[in-house]
Design a protein around this motif. Structure first.
Motif, PDB file in Angstrom:
ATOM      1  N   VAL A 112      31.594   7.227  40.274  1.00  0.00           N
ATOM      2  CA  VAL A 112      30.228   7.180  40.821  1.00  0.00           C
ATOM      3  C   VAL A 112      29.380   6.181  40.046  1.00  0.00           C
ATOM      4  O   VAL A 112      28.745   5.302  40.639  1.00  0.00           O
ATOM      5  N   PHE A 113      29.368   6.280  38.715  1.00  0.00           N
ATOM      6  CA  PHE A 113      28.457   5.381  37.998  1.00  0.00           C
ATOM      7  C   PHE A 113      28.920   3.934  38.079  1.00  0.00           C
ATOM      8  O   PHE A 113      28.095   3.018  38.085  1.00  0.00           O
ATOM      9  N   THR A 144      25.054   9.887  32.253  1.00  0.00           N
ATOM     10  CA  THR A 144      26.482   9.714  31.972  1.00  0.00           C
ATOM     11  C   THR A 144      26.835  10.271  30.604  1.00  0.00           C
ATOM     12  O   THR A 144      27.856  10.949  30.440  1.00  0.00           O
ATOM     13  N   SER A 145      25.958   9.999  29.616  1.00  0.00           N
ATOM     14  CA  SER A 145      26.248  10.489  28.268  1.00  0.00           C
ATOM     15  C   SER A 145      26.208  12.018  28.235  1.00  0.00           C
ATOM     16  O   SER A 145      27.004  12.645  27.540  1.00  0.00           O
ATOM     17  N   TYR A 188      26.225   3.053  40.972  1.00  0.00           N
ATOM     18  CA  TYR A 188      25.070   2.624  40.198  1.00  0.00           C
ATOM     19  C   TYR A 188      25.235   1.202  39.645  1.00  0.00           C
ATOM     20  O   TYR A 188      24.370   0.349  39.854  1.00  0.00           O
ATOM     21  N   LEU A 189      26.347   0.954  38.934  1.00  0.00           N
ATOM     22  CA  LEU A 189      26.475  -0.367  38.308  1.00  0.00           C
ATOM     23  C   LEU A 189      26.648  -1.463  39.350  1.00  0.00           C
ATOM     24  O   LEU A 189      25.942  -2.478  39.336  1.00  0.00           O
ATOM     25  N   MET A 190      27.585  -1.259  40.306  1.00  0.00           N
ATOM     26  CA  MET A 190      27.794  -2.291  41.320  1.00  0.00           C
ATOM     27  C   MET A 190      26.591  -2.379  42.251  1.00  0.00           C
ATOM     28  O   MET A 190      26.258  -3.463  42.747  1.00  0.00           O
ATOM     29  N   PRO A 202      30.550  -1.453  30.155  1.00  0.00           N
ATOM     30  CA  PRO A 202      30.107  -1.779  31.523  1.00  0.00           C
ATOM     31  C   PRO A 202      28.586  -1.714  31.689  1.00  0.00           C
ATOM     32  O   PRO A 202      27.995  -2.582  32.334  1.00  0.00           O
ATOM     33  N   PHE A 203      27.935  -0.712  31.095  1.00  0.00           N
ATOM     34  CA  PHE A 203      26.477  -0.618  31.200  1.00  0.00           C
ATOM     35  C   PHE A 203      25.827  -1.836  30.549  1.00  0.00           C
ATOM     36  O   PHE A 203      24.873  -2.403  31.076  1.00  0.00           O
TER      37      PHE A 203
END
Lengths: 125, 209
Positions: free
Chosen positions: B198-199, B77-78, B203-205, A41-42
Motif C-alpha cells: 500500500v505505501f 508506516t513506522s 502513497y509513494l508512486m 524509498p520514502f
C-alpha cells in the motif's frame, strides 16, 4: 511396549509447541532491515533524488519486493519445511494468481485505453 | 513377528485417539489459518489490480500528489512496523512461558495498532473534509476501497488482540491460547506485508505522478 508408547506421548506433550520457533536475533535482524528498506524509498520520493520518475518507481518497487521477502522470512517464518511444505506450496500458488491478476488487469486495461476510439478517449485516462 | 509389533501399536492408537486428536487439530489450525491468509491475499490482489487500473482516472479532481501527506504516511508506516516487532517480542515471551511479558508486549502492539488506525481515520476525515471522498473520482473510490479494507483488517486485528488479552488474563498460556497467539501473529505480520504494498504503490508512486 506400552511403556514405549507412553514415552512417545510425553515426548509429544513436551514438544507440543506449535508453529515455528522464533529468536530475538531473527526478529531484530528483520526489524533493522525493514527500517532500512522503508526509510530509503520514502527518502527517494520525498527528497526528489532522481529526476526520472521511472527510475524512482523501479527502485521503490524493488525495495518493496525485498522488504516483503524479509517480512516473510523473519516475521512470518516462511520456509520449505513448515507443515510439510504446504504453506510454501499455497504461497507459491497465491503468488502465481496474484501475478496473473495484477499483470493481466493492467495489461488488458492499458490496451483498452490505448485502442479506444479517439472520440471516447476524452472520458478515459 | 509382525503380529507382535502391530497389535500394541493399534491398541495404543485407540487408547490415544482423543488425546492425539487434539494435537492434530492444533496443527491443522495453523495451516488452515495460513490458507485463509492466502485467500485474503487474493482479495487484496483484486483491490490492488483495481487501484492500478483506476489510479490515473482523476475525473478532473485531485491526484495523489495533491492529496497525500507523506510525513503522516511515514509515521503511520513506522507505527505498523513497530507493532510488528513488539508482537515478535510478545511471541518470544510466550515461548518462555512468561504470561505477564506476553500480555505487556501484546498491549503495546495494540496501542501501536490503534495509533495506526487513528492516523488513518484522521487522514480519511481530512480527505472527506476537502471534498476528496470516494464519490469524487474513480481514483479516490479505488483508494478508499483498498486502504479502507486494510484499515478494516487492522481494526478486526485489534478487536481480536483485546479479546486475547482477556483470554490470557483468565486462562493463562494454555495450548489453545498459544495457538490463538500464533494465528494472530500470522494475521498481524500479514497485514504489515500488505501495508508495504500500500505505501509503495498507493502513497509513494501516487505522490510521484
Amino acid at each position: 511396549m506400552s511403556e514405549l508408547s507412553h514415552n512417545h506421548d510425553e515426548h509429544h506433550d513436551h514438544h507440543e509447541e506449535e508453529g515455528p520457533h522464533s529468536s530475538f536475533s531473527g526478529y531484530m535482524l528483520g526489524f533493522m532491515a525493514s527500517i532500512f528498506l522503508t526509510a530509503i524509498p520514502f527518502w527517494l520520493v520525498m527528497g526528489d533524488v532522481f529526476s526520472s520518475r521511472n527510475t524512482t518507481v523501479l527502485i521503490i518497487l524493488a525495495f518493496a519486493l525485498v522488504q516483503i521477502l524479509v517480512h516473510m522470512v523473519y516475521f512470518l517464518h516462511m520456509n520449505f519445511q513448515s507443515e510439510g511444505g504446504w504453506t510454501m506450496l499455497s504461497l507459491i500458488f497465491t503468488v502465481v494468481l496474484l501475478f496473473i491478476t495484477l499483470a493481466g488487469s493492467l495489461w488488458v486495461m492499458y490496451h483498452m485505453n490505448v485502442n479506444m476510439m479517439p472520440s471516447m478517449m476524452s472520458g478515459g485516462s | 513377528m509382525s503380529h507382535s509389533t502391530a497389535t500394541p501399536a493399534v491398541q495404543a492408537g485407540q487408547f490415544d485417539f482423543l488425546v492425539k486428536g487434539e494435537h492434530h487439530v492444533a496443527n491443522g489450525t495453523l495451516l488452515g489459518f495460513w490458507l485463509y491468509l492466502m485467500s485474503d491475499c487474493l482479495i487484496f490482489a483484486a483491490l490492488f489490480a483495481t487501484y492500478g487500473v483506476l489510479s490515473q482516472n482523476y475525473a478532473g479532481g485531485p491526484s495523489g500528489a495533491d492529496l497525500f501527506d507523506l510525513p503522516l504516511v511515514a509515521l503511520n508506516t513506522s507505527f505498523l512496523l513497530f507493532s510488528s516487532i513488539t508482537y515478535g517480542f510478545a511471541m518470544l515471551q510466550m515461548q518462555q512461558r512468561k504470561l505477564k511479558g506476553t500480555m505487556i508486549w501484546l498491549a503495546i502492539t495494540g496501542v501501536f495498532g490503534a495509533g495506526f488506525l487513528g492516523l488513518e481515520l484522521y487522514e480519511f476525515y481530512h480527505l472527506l473534509h476537502q471534498g476528496a471522498g470516494p464519490q469524487r473520482s474513480a481514483f479516490l473510490s479505488a483508494f478508499f476501497t483498498l486502504v479502507g479494507t486494510h484499515g478494516l483488517h487492522v481494526c478486526i486485528g485489534i478487536i481480536w488482540l483485546v479479546t486475547l488479552l482477556f483470554q490470557l488474563r483468565k486462562h493463562g498460556l494454555t495450548t489453545a491460547n498459544r495457538r490463538r497467539l500464533f494465528c494472530l501473529s500470522m494475521f498481524w505480520h500479514f497485514l504489515d506485508v500488505v501495508w508495504i504494498g500500500v505505501f509503495t504503490i498507493v502513497y509513494l508512486m501516487g505522490s510521484l505522478s
